[in-house]
Design a protein around this motif. Sequence first.
Motif, short mmCIF file in Angstrom:
data_model
loop_
_atom_site.label_atom_id
_atom_site.label_comp_id
_atom_site.label_asym_id
_atom_site.label_seq_id
_atom_site.Cartn_x
_atom_site.Cartn_y
_atom_site.Cartn_z
N ARG A 133 0.96 -1.13 0.00
CA ARG A 133 -0.09 -0.13 0.03
C ARG A 133 0.95 1.06 -0.39
O ARG A 133 0.43 1.93 -0.95
N ILE A 134 1.60 1.19 0.88
CA ILE A 134 2.97 2.20 0.65
C ILE A 134 3.70 2.49 -0.44
O ILE A 134 3.64 3.75 -1.16
N LEU A 135 3.96 1.33 -1.08
CA LEU A 135 4.42 1.64 -2.16
C LEU A 135 4.01 2.17 -3.51
O LEU A 135 3.81 2.46 -3.93
N GLN A 136 2.62 1.54 -3.78
CA GLN A 136 1.85 2.39 -4.28
C GLN A 136 1.24 3.32 -4.02
O GLN A 136 1.62 4.64 -5.72
N ASP A 137 0.82 3.91 -3.30
CA ASP A 137 1.38 5.60 -2.71
C ASP A 137 2.67 6.27 -3.01
O ASP A 137 2.38 7.41 -3.26
N LEU A 147 4.26 5.44 -5.37
CA LEU A 147 4.71 5.27 -7.60
C LEU A 147 3.35 6.38 -7.74
O LEU A 147 3.90 6.98 -8.00
N GLU A 148 2.47 6.22 -6.91
CA GLU A 148 1.49 7.75 -7.42
C GLU A 148 1.72 9.58 -7.50
O GLU A 148 1.86 9.89 -8.09
N THR A 149 2.73 9.24 -6.19
CA THR A 149 3.25 10.97 -5.82
C THR A 149 4.11 11.15 -6.67
O THR A 149 4.87 12.10 -7.26
N ILE A 150 5.31 9.46 -7.18
CA ILE A 150 7.04 9.98 -8.00
C ILE A 150 5.83 10.34 -9.68
O ILE A 150 6.66 11.80 -9.77
N ASN A 151 5.14 9.35 -9.81
CA ASN A 151 4.10 10.00 -11.61
C ASN A 151 3.49 11.26 -11.55
O ASN A 151 3.41 11.78 -12.25
N HIS A 152 2.87 11.89 -10.47
CA HIS A 152 2.24 13.15 -10.28
C HIS A 152 3.17 13.67 -9.97
O HIS A 152 2.66 15.22 -10.99
N ARG A 153 4.75 13.73 -9.60
CA ARG A 153 5.38 14.24 -9.51
C ARG A 153 5.76 14.84 -11.05
O ARG A 153 6.58 16.31 -11.41
N LYS A 154 6.80 13.67 -11.10
CA LYS A 154 7.30 14.23 -12.91
C LYS A 154 6.29 14.51 -14.10
O LYS A 154 6.81 15.06 -14.74
N SER A 155 5.14 14.21 -13.89
CA SER A 155 4.18 15.40 -14.80
C SER A 155 4.01 16.78 -14.33
O SER A 155 4.02 17.61 -16.17
N ASN A 156 4.17 16.85 -13.22
CA ASN A 156 3.74 18.17 -12.77
C ASN A 156 5.11 18.78 -13.22
O ASN A 156 5.44 20.01 -13.44
N ASP A 163 9.73 11.05 -19.29
CA ASP A 163 8.76 11.55 -19.29
C ASP A 163 7.74 9.93 -18.70
O ASP A 163 6.35 10.09 -19.19
N GLU A 164 8.76 8.43 -18.72
CA GLU A 164 7.10 7.75 -19.10
C GLU A 164 7.12 7.53 -17.63
O GLU A 164 8.15 7.48 -16.56
N PRO A 165 6.41 6.69 -17.12
CA PRO A 165 5.53 6.39 -15.57
C PRO A 165 6.71 5.37 -15.00
O PRO A 165 7.37 4.54 -15.48
N ILE A 166 6.25 5.58 -13.61
CA ILE A 166 8.24 4.14 -12.80
C ILE A 166 6.53 3.04 -12.76
O ILE A 166 6.31 3.64 -12.16
N THR A 167 8.00 2.30 -12.63
CA THR A 167 6.36 0.92 -12.62
C THR A 167 7.39 0.43 -10.57
O THR A 167 8.01 0.97 -9.94
N ALA A 168 5.99 -0.12 -10.07
CA ALA A 168 5.89 -0.22 -9.09
C ALA A 168 7.25 -1.62 -8.25
O ALA A 168 8.09 -1.59 -7.87
N GLU A 169 7.52 -2.19 -9.10
CA GLU A 169 8.54 -3.16 -9.72
C GLU A 169 9.43 -2.55 -9.48
O GLU A 169 10.49 -2.77 -8.15
N TYR A 170 9.88 -1.27 -10.29
CA TYR A 170 11.35 -1.49 -10.54
C TYR A 170 11.59 0.21 -8.86
O TYR A 170 12.73 -0.48 -8.71
#
Length: 553
Positions: free
Chosen positions: A373-377, A379-388, A458-465
């Motif tokens: 759950r923490i990892l998913q949160d 991931l969303e934060t990282i990808n949101h920040r990258k796009s922003n 700008d490619e999204p980072i995966t949780a696995e990575y």
Amino acid sequence: MEHKTVRVAIYARVSTEEQAEHGYSIDAQLDTLRNYCKMYGKTVYGEYVDRGVSGKSVEGRYELQRLLRDVETGEIDEVIVWKMNRLARKTIDLLKMVDHFSKYKVAFRSFTENFETETAMGKFALQMLAAVGELERNTIVDNVKMGLKQRARTGNYNGGLVLGYRSLATGDKRSKGSSLEIVPEEAAIVRKIFELYASGKGLRAIANQLNHEGNKTKLGNPFSTTAVKEIVTNPLYAGIIRYNRFENWNERRRKGKNPDPIIVEGKHEPIIPKELWEKVQVLHNEKSKVNPRVFDGQYLLTGLIRCPECGAPMVANRTKNRLKNGTFIIRRYYSCSNFRNKGSAVCHANSVGADYAEQYVLDRIREVISEPRILQDLLETINHRKSNTIGPLKQEWQSIETKLAAIDEKRKKYFALYEEDAIDREMFVTRIDQLSDESEALLQRKAEINHELGAENDEPITAEYIQGVLQQFDSLIQLATLEQKKSLLRLMIKEIHINEKREITSIVMTFDEQSQTLFLGVDPSAMQAEGSSFLSKEKVHLFRAPNRFTIIL
């Protein structure tokens, strides 16, 4: 057979000093190289221009870094410069870059030194011309150093900002700053520092008092222990010239201490009497003989934690307390470096326990790895920040392009008005210079944006990575020696934030291409060897990584 058009990358550079003293012009370099490409039927793939930047190193030359990246894409056939020293001043740096070009089958051309690097003779000519160029530069540097040393031996000051004096221009531009004049209000501060030290006060106590009284250094900053020490050990204030204390400062810094510096009577007026100077030196030498406090280096996060009050890095600190049974206990802390160096006038200790901070950081990394759950949160934060981050940079880049086009139109307009005698020459020159300054500032910012965009992906980072990266990091930390742990933490962690309650609120970890390749690609089992260096071990493949990304835990 269809003739392939050669795609050329033009690189141009000029430092501020070169432009001011020698009249080198970016526009002249570009025009010359564009005409060359047109004459030989070559296509200009792109222009890479570093403005106002020295050629001593790659650092800060964002357009050169972009060129080195673009060479790897296979879309460039040739790199051309007006002169070899535009690319690099040192032979070894030039040869490394040309070797990088050759690796990707990219030719290198110098317009002024006309030869081809594809042939054996061309490579030999490159090496010889580069060596001759570096020899000429080193000869000039040696001659300048010799002249400065001779000036110092005759009691002249060779320039530089120093509290208590102002530099006066005497003669031509090159001798500017060789004469000293006392600044009364600054000299009073210098006298106070010497008198306080002579009365027995220490460096930190003096810095603290000066800052509480509102005094500032020559550059307008609060006093630190280092600033005070530099003053009490500088013989300039006693009328003595000391020169060449450190040799090859740019490369060696304080490691290049000269055992035999030039020390002679100066031509300037002293601020303090010789008796006070000698007394302070005796006291300083005696204090320097005191055994340094025991420090075993068991501080993993020095400089990484940020002070919650002023934002400065926090440094190692410890206290030794006696227990009721007569034994002593040592407690480790991280305290604000501003407080430690400049006193309570600037900040406060804001100490945080070292054991708590170090354990929290390691535990937090393991918690993120083990909790989906923490990892998913995260991931969303990282990808949101990258796009922003990438979006606004691209918008700013486009805005700069629009402004540059508008400046170009204005420039054409003023040329037309001048040709029609609608404006006089003075107004024309003034407006063209203003437009050039605006254009230079925009082009410099554009180069910085290109550098930032080139390092982002700008490619999204995966949780696995992310999980793989953190697991590898955790494995290395567990097997690493103390020095290796310090290296890893400083490489990966950008900063750690705490609140007013001395609780860690966030850990900012930045992973760039170098850290992922050199460290996170290491097989953890290679760390088990005593004293092994994980930089030299065989790498293992994790995942295909983005160039750079940041994690906030």
